[in-house]
Enzyme design. Structure first.
Site, PDB file in Angstrom:
ATOM      1  N   HIS A   1     -84.552  12.034  72.980  1.00 46.83           N
ATOM      2  CA  HIS A   1     -84.680  13.371  72.400  1.00 46.83           C
ATOM      3  C   HIS A   1     -86.155  13.746  72.251  1.00 46.83           C
ATOM      4  O   HIS A   1     -86.588  14.815  72.694  1.00 46.83           O
ATOM      5  CB  HIS A   1     -83.980  13.435  71.045  1.00 46.83           C
ATOM      6  CG  HIS A   1     -84.181  14.728  70.323  1.00 46.83           C
ATOM      7  ND1 HIS A   1     -83.240  15.740  70.341  1.00 46.83           N
ATOM      8  CD2 HIS A   1     -85.217  15.188  69.561  1.00 46.83           C
ATOM      9  CE1 HIS A   1     -83.698  16.762  69.630  1.00 46.83           C
ATOM     10  NE2 HIS A   1     -84.900  16.447  69.146  1.00 46.83           N
ATOM     11  N   GLU A   2     -86.934  12.863  71.640  1.00 48.73           N
ATOM     12  CA  GLU A   2     -88.358  13.170  71.441  1.00 48.73           C
ATOM     13  C   GLU A   2     -89.104  13.224  72.769  1.00 48.73           C
ATOM     14  O   GLU A   2     -89.964  14.088  72.978  1.00 48.73           O
ATOM     15  CB  GLU A   2     -88.991  12.150  70.494  1.00 48.73           C
ATOM     16  CG  GLU A   2     -88.369  12.108  69.097  1.00 48.73           C
ATOM     17  CD  GLU A   2     -88.373  13.460  68.397  1.00 48.73           C
ATOM     18  OE1 GLU A   2     -89.234  14.320  68.715  1.00 48.73           O
ATOM     19  OE2 GLU A   2     -87.513  13.677  67.531  1.00 48.73           O
TER      20      GLU A   2
ATOM     21  N   HIS B   1     -88.784  16.545  74.490  1.00 47.19           N
ATOM     22  CA  HIS B   1     -89.759  17.579  74.139  1.00 47.19           C
ATOM     23  C   HIS B   1     -90.987  17.492  75.053  1.00 47.19           C
ATOM     24  O   HIS B   1     -91.500  18.509  75.533  1.00 47.19           O
ATOM     25  CB  HIS B   1     -90.191  17.422  72.684  1.00 47.19           C
ATOM     26  CG  HIS B   1     -89.149  17.823  71.688  1.00 47.19           C
ATOM     27  ND1 HIS B   1     -88.508  19.041  71.714  1.00 47.19           N
ATOM     28  CD2 HIS B   1     -88.643  17.158  70.606  1.00 47.19           C
ATOM     29  CE1 HIS B   1     -87.654  19.112  70.704  1.00 47.19           C
ATOM     30  NE2 HIS B   1     -87.720  17.988  70.024  1.00 47.19           N
TER      31      HIS B   1
ATOM     32  N   GLU C   1     -84.954  22.458  70.660  1.00 43.70           N
ATOM     33  CA  GLU C   1     -84.199  21.316  70.141  1.00 43.70           C
ATOM     34  C   GLU C   1     -82.942  21.062  70.969  1.00 43.70           C
ATOM     35  O   GLU C   1     -82.555  19.910  71.197  1.00 43.70           O
ATOM     36  CB  GLU C   1     -83.837  21.538  68.672  1.00 43.70           C
ATOM     37  CG  GLU C   1     -85.028  21.541  67.731  1.00 43.70           C
ATOM     38  CD  GLU C   1     -85.808  20.234  67.760  1.00 43.70           C
ATOM     39  OE1 GLU C   1     -85.204  19.165  67.967  1.00 43.70           O
ATOM     40  OE2 GLU C   1     -87.037  20.275  67.584  1.00 43.70           O
TER      41      GLU C   1
END
Length: 222
Positions: free
Chosen positions: A122-123, A126, A160
Site C-alpha cells: 500500500h505505501e 503511493h 488511497e
C-alpha cells in the site's frame, strides 16, 4: 582461494532499499568458508532483522509487475536504467514512525509493519503512483485522517484507493491484513463477486468512489 564470504544487503541496484534511521542499508555476511575448491555450498542462511528483509523482498512483487518495457525504472517516464528514482524504505526494530509515505520517495514503516505485505505494498503504491505522475503527486485534500470504511474527499479516495488497489491486485487478496494477524479488514469485492460475505454495511467504499454510497465489508478502520 583460501577463504571467502558473501555479503547481502537490502538494496536492489538503486531501485529500492530498506535502511535504518540514518539511511544505512541492512547487511549480513555468510559464514567464512576456508580452503575453497572450485565451488562451495553456503547452506541455508538466516538473516538478522528479518522484518527488514521481508519488506525488501515484498517490494519485488511490485517491481516485477510495474510493466515498463523501456527501462528497469519504475515507469516509462525514466528511460535510463542507470538513473532511476529509488524507493527508500525506512524501518527499525523499534520504530513508531509509520506506516506512511512522504514525497521524498520514502516509505516509513513502524516496527511490525513489514509483517503485513498489504501495508508495505500500500505505501509503496503511493510511491508507484508518484512515479506514474512523473514526480508530480496528485494534490490531495481532506485526507487526514482517512479510514477504509468511511467516506473522505475525492482526491483522497483516488490516492488511497490507488494504493489500496495496488496491494489487492498484487496479492490477489481483497482483505487488508494488518501486521497483527488477528486484526484484519476486508476490502469490498466488485459487485457480483461470488462468495462475498458481510458482517456490516460500510458508509462508503470511499477509497475507490469518494462518495457516500453503501457497500458491504467488515473490520475496523485503517
Amino acid at each position: 582461494m583460501s577463504s571467502m564470504w558473501v555479503r547481502f544487503s537490502t538494496e536492489s541496484t538503486k531501485l529500492w532499499k530498506v535502511s535504518d534511521g540514518s539511511g544505512t542499508v541492512y547487511t549480513f555476511d555468510s559464514p567464512t568458508k576456508s580452503d575453497l575448491a572450485a565451488g562451495a555450498d553456503l547452506g541455508t542462511l538466516k538473516a538478522s532483522n528479518a522484518r527488514a528483509w521481508h519488506a525488501f523482498d515484498t517490494i519485488n512483487i511490485l517491481w516485477w509487475a510495474r510493466n515498463n518495457p523501456v527501462s528497469d525504472c519504475w515507469s516509462t517516464h525514466e528511460a535510463n536504467s542507470n538513473a532511476c528514482t529509488e524507493l527508500n524504505i525506512r524501518w527499525t526494530a523499534n520504530s513508531a514512525d509509520g506506516p506512511s509515505y512522504d514525497l521524498a520517495n520514502t516509505v516509513h514503516l513502524a516496527a511490525a509493519d513489514p509483517d503485513s505485505e498489504h501495508t508495505v505494498l500500500h505505501e509503496a503504491g503511493h510511491f508507484f503512483q508518484h512515479r506514474l505522475y512523473n514526480g508530480q503527486f496528485p494534490a490531495v485534500t481532506g485526507c487526514n485522517p482517512h479510514f477504509i470504511d468511511q467516506a473522505s474527499s475525492g482526491s483522497c479516495s483516488w490516492t488511497e484507493g490507488f494504493a489500496d488497489s495496488v496491494a489487492a491486485y498484487l496479492l490477489k487478496d481483497y482483505r487488508y491484513v494488518w501486521p497483527a494477524a488477528a486484526a484484519r479488514t476486508s476490502r469490498t469485492p466488485p459487485v457480483g463477486t461470488p462468495g462475498t460475505r458481510s458482517k456490516a454495511t460500510w458508509t462508503a467504499r470511499c477509497w475507490i468512489c469518494g462518495t457516500t454510497s453503501t457497500a458491504a465489508g467488515t473490520g475496523p478502520s485503517a
